[in-house]
Design a protein around this motif. Structure first.
Motif, PDB file in Angstrom:
ATOM      1  N   GLU A 127     -27.799  -1.644 -32.099  1.00 26.93           N
ATOM      2  CA  GLU A 127     -28.297  -1.961 -30.756  1.00 26.93           C
ATOM      3  C   GLU A 127     -27.346  -3.313 -30.835  1.00 26.93           C
ATOM      4  OE1 GLU A 127     -31.689  -4.554 -28.818  1.00 26.93           O
ATOM      5  OE2 GLU A 127     -32.205  -2.637 -29.380  1.00 26.93           O
ATOM      6  N   ILE A 130     -23.893  -3.413 -30.223  1.00 27.63           N
ATOM      7  CA  ILE A 130     -23.714  -3.734 -29.196  1.00 27.63           C
ATOM      8  C   ILE A 130     -23.657  -4.781 -28.379  1.00 27.63           C
ATOM      9  CG2 ILE A 130     -25.287  -2.858 -26.646  1.00 27.63           C
ATOM     10  CD1 ILE A 130     -25.564  -0.202 -27.665  1.00 27.63           C
ATOM     11  N   LEU A 136     -19.873  -2.922 -23.003  1.00 27.24           N
ATOM     12  CA  LEU A 136     -20.457  -1.872 -23.333  1.00 27.24           C
ATOM     13  C   LEU A 136     -19.541  -0.488 -22.623  1.00 27.24           C
ATOM     14  CD1 LEU A 136     -22.065   0.546 -25.855  1.00 27.24           C
ATOM     15  CD2 LEU A 136     -23.632  -0.053 -23.432  1.00 27.24           C
ATOM     16  N   ALA A 154     -27.544  -3.025 -24.377  1.00 30.46           N
ATOM     17  CA  ALA A 154     -26.878  -4.315 -23.925  1.00 30.46           C
ATOM     18  C   ALA A 154     -27.425  -5.337 -22.826  1.00 30.46           C
ATOM     19  CB  ALA A 154     -25.803  -3.278 -23.047  1.00 30.46           C
ATOM     20  N   ARG A 155     -28.155  -4.504 -21.656  1.00 31.43           N
ATOM     21  CA  ARG A 155     -29.094  -5.108 -20.982  1.00 31.43           C
ATOM     22  C   ARG A 155     -29.391  -6.584 -21.421  1.00 31.43           C
ATOM     23  NH1 ARG A 155     -29.404  -5.416 -15.213  1.00 31.43           N
ATOM     24  NH2 ARG A 155     -27.276  -4.558 -15.646  1.00 31.43           N
ATOM     25  N   HIS A 157     -29.242  -7.937 -24.611  1.00 26.92           N
ATOM     26  CA  HIS A 157     -28.497  -8.889 -24.848  1.00 26.92           C
ATOM     27  C   HIS A 157     -27.504  -9.249 -24.445  1.00 26.92           C
ATOM     28  CE1 HIS A 157     -30.172  -8.114 -28.501  1.00 26.92           C
ATOM     29  NE2 HIS A 157     -30.184  -6.871 -28.527  1.00 26.92           N
ATOM     30  N   VAL A 159     -24.900  -8.215 -22.086  1.00 26.19           N
ATOM     31  CA  VAL A 159     -23.730  -6.872 -22.533  1.00 26.19           C
ATOM     32  C   VAL A 159     -22.812  -6.715 -21.677  1.00 26.19           C
ATOM     33  CG1 VAL A 159     -22.412  -5.729 -23.897  1.00 26.19           C
ATOM     34  CG2 VAL A 159     -23.254  -6.670 -25.320  1.00 26.19           C
ATOM     35  N   ARG A 160     -22.211  -6.501 -20.857  1.00 22.70           N
ATOM     36  CA  ARG A 160     -21.500  -5.772 -19.556  1.00 22.70           C
ATOM     37  C   ARG A 160     -21.519  -4.150 -19.854  1.00 22.70           C
ATOM     38  NH1 ARG A 160     -16.394  -7.486 -15.856  1.00 22.70           N
ATOM     39  NH2 ARG A 160     -16.801  -6.363 -14.228  1.00 22.70           N
ATOM     40  N   THR A 161     -22.031  -3.784 -18.570  1.00 17.35           N
ATOM     41  CA  THR A 161     -21.821  -1.811 -19.098  1.00 17.35           C
ATOM     42  C   THR A 161     -21.132  -1.598 -18.230  1.00 17.35           C
ATOM     43  OG1 THR A 161     -24.099  -2.787 -19.759  1.00 17.35           O
ATOM     44  CG2 THR A 161     -23.698  -0.268 -19.235  1.00 17.35           C
TER      45      THR A 161
END
Length: 303
Positions: A127, A130, A136, A154-155, A157, A159-161
């Motif tokens: 985590e 990520i 990600l 990812a969500r 933090h 972060v684009r998935t």
């Protein structure tokens, strides 16, 4: 100067066992091939290598076995500039993909998951990795539970998935809810929506579940759709395909880098298309993936 993006990848690492034939065998048929190769692959490893060669800092979360294939996969990733600190070694065989490539560049693939099947949850350190990334990359050659855990991290933090839904299978609503950009090919989009002959309609249906979609259309290019925006179609480059294995992963890894660097959607799709065009003119999956200088040259029409 644009900062170097950091791309995290959670996904499969397989050894590709590739047979080259004039025409793929039908059921019950035996054919004689002309060549056999072992090539490091797996959708996760492929996307990681593609992103690293495109200029990103890349970290891979995955699993290999204790056999020689696992050793070679780890070495290949490291030599491609991918950080493997969180690539686990587990007491089983490394995943394999058994691939038949015909003279038209088409392929059929059987995947044996092996060590990839152990990725059912995040491990210590995953985590945090990520959270440190700009994007990600996820695919479905590892258990969906592990993919969902990574997408949720990812969500949390911001972060684009980017999810490549391959191999095609029904997706849990929870996974779609944690996905920012869905990246199917036209066959996967049809499997997810039931819409078989209209990629624009399929993209529209998928936008009810995710905010952005890119559908790759093979030789016809790619289609981008987002909520509240007009669709964008970027044509593919005209090339003679030798082997299409890994082209979609090349596209995905390169696209993630371009978007993380702040390119417009049209620019990013064009750059990813240039990378994929280069990859299909070479044999193998990871072995065919171009470096940034090559992609820039192809995108500018100088190669």
């Amino acid at each position: 100067m644009t900062p170097t993006p950091h791309i995290a990848v959670l996904g499969s690492a397989n050894m590709d066992l590739v047979a080259y034939v004039a025409k793929a065998p039908q059921r019950g048929e035996t054919v004689t091939g002309r060549e056999f190769r072992t090539v490091p692959g797996g959708k996760g490893a492929n996307q990681a290598i593609a992103a690293a060669r495109a200029g990103a800092t890349v970290s891979m979360i995955g699993a290999v076995g204790t056999d020689a294939y696992g050793t070679r996969l780890r070495s290949t990733l490291e030599h491609s500039g991918v950080d493997t600190d969180l690539l686990r070694t587990v007491e089983t065989s490394t995943g394999t993909a058994h691939i038949v490539v015909d003279d038209d560049g088409g392929n059929s693939i059987v995947v044996i998951p092996g060590a990839n099947g152990s990725l059912t949850a995040l491990a210590p350190g995953d985590e945090g990795l990520i959270a440190s990334a700009d994007a990600l990359l996820l695919q479905l050659e590892v258990p969906v539970d592990g993919v969902l855990a990574a997408a949720r991290a990812a969500r949390r933090h911001g972060v684009r998935t980017v999810l490549t839904p391959a191999p095609a299978q029904p997706l849990p609503p929870e996974l779609l809810a944690a996905t920012d950009l869905l990246l199917p090919n036209e066959h996967e989009a049809a499997a997810l929506t039931g819409i078989t002959d209209d990629p624009h309609a399929a993209a529209g249906a998928l936008l009810s579940q995710v905010p952005e979609v890119v559908i790759t259309l093979g030789s016809r290019g790619s289609l981008y759709a987002a909520r509240g925006a007009e669709p964008v179609v970027v044509p593919a480059r005209r090339v003679t395909a030798v082997d299409t294995t890994g082209a979609g992963d090349t596209f995905a890894g390169t696209l993630a880098v371009a978007l993380a660097e702040g390119d417009s959607v049209t620019e990013a799709l064009g750059w990813a298309s240039a990378a994929a065009a280069l990859s299909v003119q070479r044999t193998g999956a990871s072995a065919s993936m171009p470096y940034r200088s090559e992609i820039d040259g192809e995108a500018e029409g100088t190669s």
